[in-house]
Design a protein around this motif. Sequence first.
Motif, short mmCIF file in Angstrom:
data_model
loop_
_atom_site.label_atom_id
_atom_site.label_comp_id
_atom_site.label_asym_id
_atom_site.label_seq_id
_atom_site.Cartn_x
_atom_site.Cartn_y
_atom_site.Cartn_z
N GLY A 139 0.80 -1.21 0.00
CA GLY A 139 0.00 0.00 0.00
C GLY A 139 0.84 1.27 0.00
O GLY A 139 0.50 2.25 -0.67
N ALA A 140 1.93 1.26 0.73
CA ALA A 140 2.79 2.45 0.82
C ALA A 140 3.37 2.83 -0.53
O ALA A 140 3.41 4.01 -0.90
CB ALA A 140 3.90 2.21 1.82
N ILE A 169 0.55 4.29 -2.81
CA ILE A 169 0.17 5.64 -2.37
C ILE A 169 1.16 6.67 -2.91
O ILE A 169 0.77 7.73 -3.42
CB ILE A 169 0.12 5.72 -0.83
CG1 ILE A 169 -1.04 4.89 -0.30
CG2 ILE A 169 -0.04 7.17 -0.37
CD1 ILE A 169 -1.03 4.73 1.21
N THR A 206 1.03 7.22 -6.91
CA THR A 206 -0.27 7.76 -7.32
C THR A 206 -0.39 9.23 -6.91
O THR A 206 -0.87 10.07 -7.67
CB THR A 206 -1.43 6.96 -6.71
OG1 THR A 206 -1.29 5.58 -7.07
CG2 THR A 206 -2.77 7.47 -7.21
N LEU A 207 0.06 9.55 -5.70
CA LEU A 207 0.03 10.94 -5.24
C LEU A 207 0.92 11.83 -6.08
O LEU A 207 0.59 12.98 -6.37
CB LEU A 207 0.47 11.01 -3.77
CG LEU A 207 -0.48 10.45 -2.73
CD1 LEU A 207 0.16 10.52 -1.35
CD2 LEU A 207 -1.80 11.19 -2.75
N ASP A 225 -4.00 1.59 -8.03
CA ASP A 225 -3.82 3.01 -8.32
C ASP A 225 -4.98 3.58 -9.15
O ASP A 225 -5.45 4.69 -8.89
CB ASP A 225 -2.48 3.27 -9.03
CG ASP A 225 -2.25 2.36 -10.22
OD1 ASP A 225 -3.23 1.80 -10.75
OD2 ASP A 225 -1.09 2.21 -10.63
N LEU A 236 -7.96 4.06 -6.92
CA LEU A 236 -7.72 5.18 -6.00
C LEU A 236 -7.97 6.52 -6.70
O LEU A 236 -8.60 7.42 -6.14
CB LEU A 236 -6.29 5.13 -5.47
CG LEU A 236 -6.02 4.14 -4.34
CD1 LEU A 236 -4.53 4.03 -4.08
CD2 LEU A 236 -6.74 4.56 -3.07
N ARG A 283 -5.35 14.55 -3.65
CA ARG A 283 -4.27 13.77 -3.05
C ARG A 283 -4.58 13.37 -1.61
O ARG A 283 -4.21 12.28 -1.17
CB ARG A 283 -2.96 14.55 -3.15
CG ARG A 283 -2.39 14.54 -4.58
CD ARG A 283 -1.25 15.49 -4.79
NE ARG A 283 -0.62 15.25 -6.09
CZ ARG A 283 -0.17 16.19 -6.90
NH1 ARG A 283 -0.26 17.47 -6.53
NH2 ARG A 283 0.38 15.88 -8.05
N VAL A 325 -6.94 10.40 -1.88
CA VAL A 325 -6.19 9.19 -2.25
C VAL A 325 -5.52 8.59 -1.02
O VAL A 325 -5.57 7.37 -0.79
CB VAL A 325 -5.13 9.52 -3.32
CG1 VAL A 325 -4.13 8.37 -3.47
CG2 VAL A 325 -5.79 9.78 -4.66
N PHE A 326 -4.91 9.43 -0.22
CA PHE A 326 -4.21 8.95 0.98
C PHE A 326 -5.19 8.32 1.97
O PHE A 326 -4.96 7.21 2.48
CB PHE A 326 -3.46 10.11 1.64
CG PHE A 326 -2.74 9.72 2.90
CD1 PHE A 326 -1.53 9.04 2.85
CD2 PHE A 326 -3.29 10.01 4.15
CE1 PHE A 326 -0.88 8.66 4.01
CE2 PHE A 326 -2.64 9.65 5.31
CZ PHE A 326 -1.43 8.97 5.25
N SER A 338 -6.61 5.00 0.79
CA SER A 338 -5.58 3.96 0.86
C SER A 338 -5.48 3.39 2.27
O SER A 338 -5.38 2.17 2.46
CB SER A 338 -4.23 4.53 0.43
OG SER A 338 -4.26 4.98 -0.90
N ILE A 339 -5.50 4.27 3.26
CA ILE A 339 -5.43 3.82 4.64
C ILE A 339 -6.65 2.95 4.98
O ILE A 339 -6.53 1.88 5.60
CB ILE A 339 -5.36 5.02 5.61
CG1 ILE A 339 -4.10 5.86 5.32
CG2 ILE A 339 -5.36 4.54 7.05
CD1 ILE A 339 -2.80 5.09 5.42
#
Length: 467
Positions: A166-167, A170, A173-174, A338, A341, A369, A372-373, A376-377
Amino acid sequence: MSRETTIVITLVVYKIILVAIGILTSRKTNDTDDFYLGGRTLGPVVSAISASASSSSAWTLLGVSGAAYAWGISAIWLFPACVGGFILNWYVVAPRLQTLSHETNSLTLTEVIARDTPPKYSIAVVASIIIAFSLLFYISSQFQAAGKTFSATFDISYDKSVVIGGAIIIFYTLMGGFWAVSITDTLQGLLMAAAAIILPIAALVEVGGFSTLVQQLPQVDIDGYMSLTRNMLPSAAVGFVLGLLGIGLGYPGQPHVVNRFMALKDQKALIHARRIAILWAVCVYSGMILLGLCGRVLFDTIPDKEKIFFVATNNLFSPVIAGVMTACILSAIMSTADSQLLVAASSLTHDLRLHREKTSVKQSLTQARVVVFLLSIAAIFLAIFGTKEIFDRVLFAWTAMGAAFGPILIVRLLCGPITPRATLIAMLLGFTLSVVGYSIPATKGTYIDRILPFVLATVIAYRGTKK
């Protein structure tokens, strides 16, 4: 060099490439048009492969091969279902949506559906909630695939594996938005196609050829393994087959797939792209079904059927080659989320401002952004604490969005504008019936779950067309 060392080195190299893509493409991301659609300049190869990869990935590599391993011959129905969905998307939806989105300057699927409708109908709000809810499950399934792969390859816990995958997603994509997503998905799609050709052929050779496979499959000690309907009663068999074929109806309603059509630069690029996409689908889906069948002959007992891909890889290739393939496919699986997201972010930022005063470009990008974050979490937590069945979770999200948006989009493209009231009713009915059908064990995976909601929503949307 050991297998584990090879995998680590390959992973590191691949991740460096992903990070570099994120940094380089950030220079091409100057506004929301760039962040969501890459400035509408996608060529045929990138659009075809990235759209194909974002609609398949973990579900195809692990889910379809696992289904063939567990079900047997009946998994063949997945081939016409999925390839048929590709044909429906690229020949019916793509040319019309590409033209319409350019004419209306729409950036998202929701904007195409809800454009020029009064705010009181809240179509954009309802669509955004459906997309965010469905894609949360879809994204978490991609993180699950990464977790299963890491835990099967290294001495790392499933939970840590999900967080690592996941990291990485993220970050790039950001950084790069649509361009980063499209290019990394293109790399992913090419890796998937290569694996879908090389691994099934190696498995078939190990079995002894196609004729030997045909002789060995009837010896599998599973009831209905050689039946196209798994030896079900006629009524149940019809429901099972229609349920699988109904998967194809979900393709037009996937926002993270159809946005590639909107990003195509022109009709010429579209013509070349759809040829590439259909060929890709034929290779990948037939390859994964063949792998599952060969895997059942070669490896009779696997606790988790969705790991047949990795079991076959580790047993059929030398440590170095197996390491490279596992690492590449692992990276490909991890990079699938991605697209979802980005679409979810566009729904919760851009789409919810359809009837509001536009914010500045800088504020829009920042909001996207942040979303997205946060998504993701949430997906990481769902992947860790939710169920671990990738196949079912993907099909739930896939069917729900397909029934909510597919009928409206197809009717809108073929028959013209739909009244706001009919749009809202069709969207809610398709989504709700799909969720209810999935929640009831007796109807889950049947035509009641995957076809009936789509058909009813289509009827309502058609009756609501403005004459």
